[in-house]
Design a protein around this motif. Structure first.
Motif, PDB file in Angstrom:
ATOM      1  N   GLY A   1       0.798  -1.223   0.000  1.00  0.00           N
ATOM      2  CA  GLY A   1       0.000   0.000   0.000  1.00  0.00           C
ATOM      3  C   GLY A   1       0.829   1.270   0.000  1.00  0.00           C
ATOM      4  N   ALA A   2       2.160   1.148  -0.159  1.00  0.00           N
ATOM      5  CA  ALA A   2       3.016   2.333  -0.136  1.00  0.00           C
ATOM      6  C   ALA A   2       3.169   2.969  -1.507  1.00  0.00           C
ATOM      7  CB  ALA A   2       4.393   1.972   0.423  1.00  0.00           C
ATOM      8  N   GLY A   3       2.545   2.388  -2.525  1.00  0.00           N
ATOM      9  CA  GLY A   3       2.620   2.975  -3.860  1.00  0.00           C
ATOM     10  C   GLY A   3       3.805   2.503  -4.675  1.00  0.00           C
ATOM     11  N   LYS A   4       4.293   1.296  -4.388  1.00  0.00           N
ATOM     12  CA  LYS A   4       5.472   0.783  -5.107  1.00  0.00           C
ATOM     13  C   LYS A   4       5.184   0.577  -6.586  1.00  0.00           C
ATOM     14  CE  LYS A   4       6.078  -2.892  -2.520  1.00  0.00           C
ATOM     15  NZ  LYS A   4       4.997  -2.700  -1.539  1.00  0.00           N
ATOM     16  N   THR A   5       4.015   0.020  -6.912  1.00  0.00           N
ATOM     17  CA  THR A   5       3.707  -0.271  -8.311  1.00  0.00           C
ATOM     18  C   THR A   5       3.659   1.001  -9.144  1.00  0.00           C
ATOM     19  OG1 THR A   5       2.533  -2.332  -7.843  1.00  0.00           O
ATOM     20  CG2 THR A   5       1.941  -1.195  -9.875  1.00  0.00           C
ATOM     21  N   THR A   6       2.990   2.013  -8.628  1.00  0.00           N
ATOM     22  CA  THR A   6       2.944   3.295  -9.340  1.00  0.00           C
ATOM     23  C   THR A   6       4.353   3.840  -9.540  1.00  0.00           C
ATOM     24  OG1 THR A   6       0.771   3.784  -8.409  1.00  0.00           O
ATOM     25  CG2 THR A   6       2.027   5.640  -9.277  1.00  0.00           C
ATOM     26  N   PHE A   7       5.145   3.758  -8.488  1.00  0.00           N
ATOM     27  CA  PHE A   7       6.509   4.283  -8.558  1.00  0.00           C
ATOM     28  C   PHE A   7       7.345   3.539  -9.599  1.00  0.00           C
ATOM     29  CE2 PHE A   7      10.962   3.951  -7.195  1.00  0.00           C
ATOM     30  CZ  PHE A   7      11.325   5.284  -7.248  1.00  0.00           C
ATOM     31  N   VAL A   8       7.338   2.192  -9.557  1.00  0.00           N
ATOM     32  CA  VAL A   8       8.213   1.453 -10.485  1.00  0.00           C
ATOM     33  C   VAL A   8       7.754   1.614 -11.929  1.00  0.00           C
ATOM     34  CG1 VAL A   8       8.993  -0.207  -8.756  1.00  0.00           C
ATOM     35  CG2 VAL A   8       7.010  -0.775 -10.177  1.00  0.00           C
ATOM     36  N   LYS A   9       6.450   1.806 -12.141  1.00  0.00           N
ATOM     37  CA  LYS A   9       5.975   2.036 -13.512  1.00  0.00           C
ATOM     38  C   LYS A   9       6.442   3.405 -14.028  1.00  0.00           C
ATOM     39  CE  LYS A   9       1.967  -0.952 -14.075  1.00  0.00           C
ATOM     40  NZ  LYS A   9       2.147  -1.259 -15.490  1.00  0.00           N
ATOM     41  N   MET A  10       6.407   4.397 -13.163  1.00  0.00           N
ATOM     42  CA  MET A  10       6.922   5.711 -13.553  1.00  0.00           C
ATOM     43  C   MET A  10       8.430   5.648 -13.786  1.00  0.00           C
ATOM     44  SD  MET A  10       4.829   8.349 -11.082  1.00  0.00           S
ATOM     45  CE  MET A  10       3.099   8.765 -11.391  1.00  0.00           C
ATOM     46  N   TRP A  11       9.111   4.962 -12.882  1.00  0.00           N
ATOM     47  CA  TRP A  11      10.564   4.843 -13.010  1.00  0.00           C
ATOM     48  C   TRP A  11      10.940   4.080 -14.275  1.00  0.00           C
ATOM     49  CZ3 TRP A  11      14.051   0.793 -10.369  1.00  0.00           C
ATOM     50  CH2 TRP A  11      15.396   1.095 -10.633  1.00  0.00           C
ATOM     51  N   GLU A  12      10.179   3.025 -14.581  1.00  0.00           N
ATOM     52  CA  GLU A  12      10.467   2.254 -15.795  1.00  0.00           C
ATOM     53  C   GLU A  12      10.414   3.155 -17.031  1.00  0.00           C
ATOM     54  OE1 GLU A  12       8.871  -1.572 -18.396  1.00  0.00           O
ATOM     55  OE2 GLU A  12       7.492  -0.399 -17.175  1.00  0.00           O
ATOM     56  N   GLN A  13       9.374   3.998 -17.115  1.00  0.00           N
ATOM     57  CA  GLN A  13       9.266   4.890 -18.269  1.00  0.00           C
ATOM     58  C   GLN A  13      10.417   5.892 -18.288  1.00  0.00           C
ATOM     59  OE1 GLN A  13       7.028   4.756 -20.921  1.00  0.00           O
ATOM     60  NE2 GLN A  13       8.530   6.225 -21.702  1.00  0.00           N
ATOM     61  N   ASP A  14      10.811   6.357 -17.111  1.00  0.00           N
ATOM     62  CA  ASP A  14      11.935   7.281 -17.014  1.00  0.00           C
ATOM     63  C   ASP A  14      13.223   6.610 -17.498  1.00  0.00           C
ATOM     64  OD1 ASP A  14      12.859   9.935 -16.081  1.00  0.00           O
ATOM     65  OD2 ASP A  14      14.048   8.766 -14.667  1.00  0.00           O
ATOM     66  N   LEU A  15      13.400   5.337 -17.179  1.00  0.00           N
ATOM     67  CA  LEU A  15      14.561   4.573 -17.641  1.00  0.00           C
ATOM     68  C   LEU A  15      14.545   4.435 -19.167  1.00  0.00           C
ATOM     69  CD1 LEU A  15      14.653   1.774 -14.911  1.00  0.00           C
ATOM     70  CD2 LEU A  15      16.465   3.443 -15.332  1.00  0.00           C
ATOM     71  N   LYS A  16      13.374   4.166 -19.705  1.00  0.00           N
ATOM     72  CA  LYS A  16      13.258   4.049 -21.163  1.00  0.00           C
ATOM     73  C   LYS A  16      13.654   5.357 -21.843  1.00  0.00           C
ATOM     74  CE  LYS A  16       9.623   0.513 -21.330  1.00  0.00           C
ATOM     75  NZ  LYS A  16       8.195   0.242 -21.656  1.00  0.00           N
ATOM     76  N   ASN A  17      13.244   6.451 -21.233  1.00  0.00           N
ATOM     77  CA  ASN A  17      13.588   7.755 -21.800  1.00  0.00           C
ATOM     78  C   ASN A  17      15.094   7.999 -21.785  1.00  0.00           C
ATOM     79  OD1 ASN A  17      10.862   8.128 -22.108  1.00  0.00           O
ATOM     80  ND2 ASN A  17      10.649   9.570 -20.410  1.00  0.00           N
ATOM     81  N   LYS A  18      15.779   7.287 -20.874  1.00  0.00           N
ATOM     82  CA  LYS A  18      17.234   7.414 -20.786  1.00  0.00           C
ATOM     83  C   LYS A  18      17.945   6.279 -21.538  1.00  0.00           C
ATOM     84  CE  LYS A  18      16.907   9.914 -16.433  1.00  0.00           C
ATOM     85  NZ  LYS A  18      17.011   9.864 -14.965  1.00  0.00           N
ATOM     86  N   LYS A  19      17.206   5.635 -22.438  1.00  0.00           N
ATOM     87  CA  LYS A  19      17.748   4.617 -23.352  1.00  0.00           C
ATOM     88  C   LYS A  19      18.106   3.291 -22.669  1.00  0.00           C
ATOM     89  CE  LYS A  19      17.395   7.743 -26.514  1.00  0.00           C
ATOM     90  NZ  LYS A  19      16.195   7.736 -27.378  1.00  0.00           N
TER      91      LYS A  19
END
Length: 469
Positions: free
Chosen positions: A49-67
């Motif tokens: 319930g700490a919001g891990k899934t939302t966080f890792v999905k946002m982070w994943e997209q951020d990683l993609k943006n960084k190639k």
């Protein structure tokens, strides 16, 4: 958290809508995975319930943006598959840039060799060969069968070792060809929510089969819950789950909790409480200004003083909004009291049921209130005392017959027992005069306010009463 499947992540700026200011934590993790690009296992450990899934999905997209090449795998949604290796390889297949990638195909072929189960075939052979023969033949056959099985096991072991080695070499080459000089980030989410045996199998297979250069596994977990799953699989409460997990996890990171005021403010706006409280018709029908102010103040106090997850906070706000919507615009209602009762229902169902069933004395309920609020001198004492008076008023009305209700507030013609009750309540409260004054005001409210008891509020909260009053 607001459910991750409802989050609209902006591909160009994935953290743009993040209300918890978590991009800085994603930047920290990105620097970590870039530093240990040779391959390791990182665990993001936070409570459910700490919001891990939302966080890792946002982070994943951020990683993609960084190639970076990324793979997202939800273990909970995929534990229908008995062999995690099948699912993990299926996710990796999405990275293939051509119809047939020789390195991936070679890895896939060897994975099939070291995971196939030869036991059913052996059983069929033995059954076919020996069933129906005499006792002596069976005894002789069993001896020969055991020898055959052992010999097959030795050969199978040698073959598996060779296949695993070829698998890892092929997988490493495949990753090197697809990651453009960056490590592959393989995110495994909801590992603590899937079948316990499946969770353990994923950990074991990551360790034995995927420990190759240029793959960074990110496990999104609640380590306490995962530890319970491990103990369940091995059938012993004596298993040191912490030590067991150290075999698989190279580094652990916990996302810092957001500031309570910031998250409460976000939920307040997200669920439209501001629009609700400031509608002209409601402001004209009853004074919501101080009550709406109390609402956010009490929310901050409740969430700050308790060990409550972000998801539980969201649940409380969502339920409060649903309940408040059920009132007509001219209904008399105390928003902060609804919030308190919903909080009690989420956090302490036993206390909630005592209130609902009239199984708690009003003096004891006051003590429970003090234990929940635990106010400091620098907090909004007026809002706290006001909420205490509301709770005492409505619960008193619930406990006593209608003709007895006003006796909580007036001393004239009141029995000594009732006087003692009033004294005991006012003596314990933080601000005696304000508390008694609010009780007096409550008793003189025209219309429904004076006569209401807490049962009407509880029925709304339990969604057993839809009629407005």
């Amino acid at each position: 958290m607001i459910r991750h499947n409802e989050i609209d992540i902006d591909p160009a700026d994935p953290f743009r809508k993040c209300q918890l200011d978590r991009k800085k934590y994603a930047d920290v993790l990105t620097s970590i995975v870039s530093t240990y690009s040779s391959g390791f296992v990182l665990a993001i450990n936070n409570k459910w319930g700490a919001g891990k899934t939302t966080f890792v999905k946002m982070w994943e997209q951020d990683l993609k943006n960084k190639k970076y090449q990324t793979v997202y795998f939800n273990a909970w949604e995929n534990d229908f598959e008995n062999n995690p290796l099948t699912a993990l390889m299926g996710e990796l297949k999405t990275l293939t840039k051509k119809d047939v990638d020789p390195n991936f195909e070679k890895a896939l072929k060897n994975a099939a060799l070291f995971t196939k189960n030869i036991a059913p075939a052996l059983i069929k052979i033995l059954a076919k060969k020996y069933i129906g023969e005499g006792i002596e033949d069976i005894a002789e056959g069993v001896t020969k069968g055991v020898t055959d099985i052992f010999e097959n096991d030795v050969n199978e072991y040698t073959s598996k070792k060779k296949s695993i080695k070829i698998f890892k070499e092929s997988l490493s080459k495949f990753i090197a060809d697809t990651n453009e000089g960056q490590p592959l980030i393989f995110i495994v989410d909801e590992l603590d929510r899937c079948r316990p045996d499946y969770a353990v199998a994923i950990l074991e297979q990551i360790k034995h089969f995927f420990s190759v250069p240029n793959i960074v596994f990110v496990l999104s977990i609640d380590k306490e819950q995962l530890g319970n799953a491990i103990r369940g699989v091995y059938g012993s409460e004596l298993i040191d789950a912490e030590e067991y997990l150290r075999r698989f996890i190279d580094m652990e990171y916990s996302i810092p909790e957001p500031e309570v005021e910031k998250y409460c403010g976000y939920l307040y706006n997200y669920f439209g409480f501001k629009d609700f409280f400031e509608s002209i018709s409601r402001l004209n029908s009853w004074d919501l200004r101080k009550d709406s102010s109390d609402f956010i103040t009490i929310a901050n106090i409740l969430f700050k003083k308790s060990n409550i997850s972000l998801r539980q906070q969201e649940k409380i706000f969502a339920h409060a909004r649903l309940v408040l919507r059920s009132f007509s615009e001219n209904s008399y209602v105390i928003p902060s009291l609804f919030l308190l009762l919903i909080y009690i229902k989420v956090k302490d169902i036993n206390l909630y049921n005592k209130i609902r069933l009239k199984k708690i004395l009003i003096q004891d309920l006051q003590v429970e209130y003090f234990n929940i609020i635990k106010s400091d001198n620098n907090e909004d004492d007026n809002g706290i005392v006001r909420l205490e008076a509301y709770l005492m008023h409505y619960y008193n009305n619930y406990q006593v017959p209608t003709y007895e209700r006003t006796k909580l507030y007036y001393y004239d013609n009141v029995s000594e027992e009732r006087k003692l009750l009033i004294s005991s309540l006012t003596d314990k409260t933080k601000d005696h005069e304000d508390f008694l004054q609010i009780l007096m005001e409550m008793s003189s409210v025209r219309g429904n306010g004076r006569e209401l008891d807490i049962s009407h509020l509880l029925k709304k909260i339990d969604l057993t009463e839809a009629v407005n009053f």
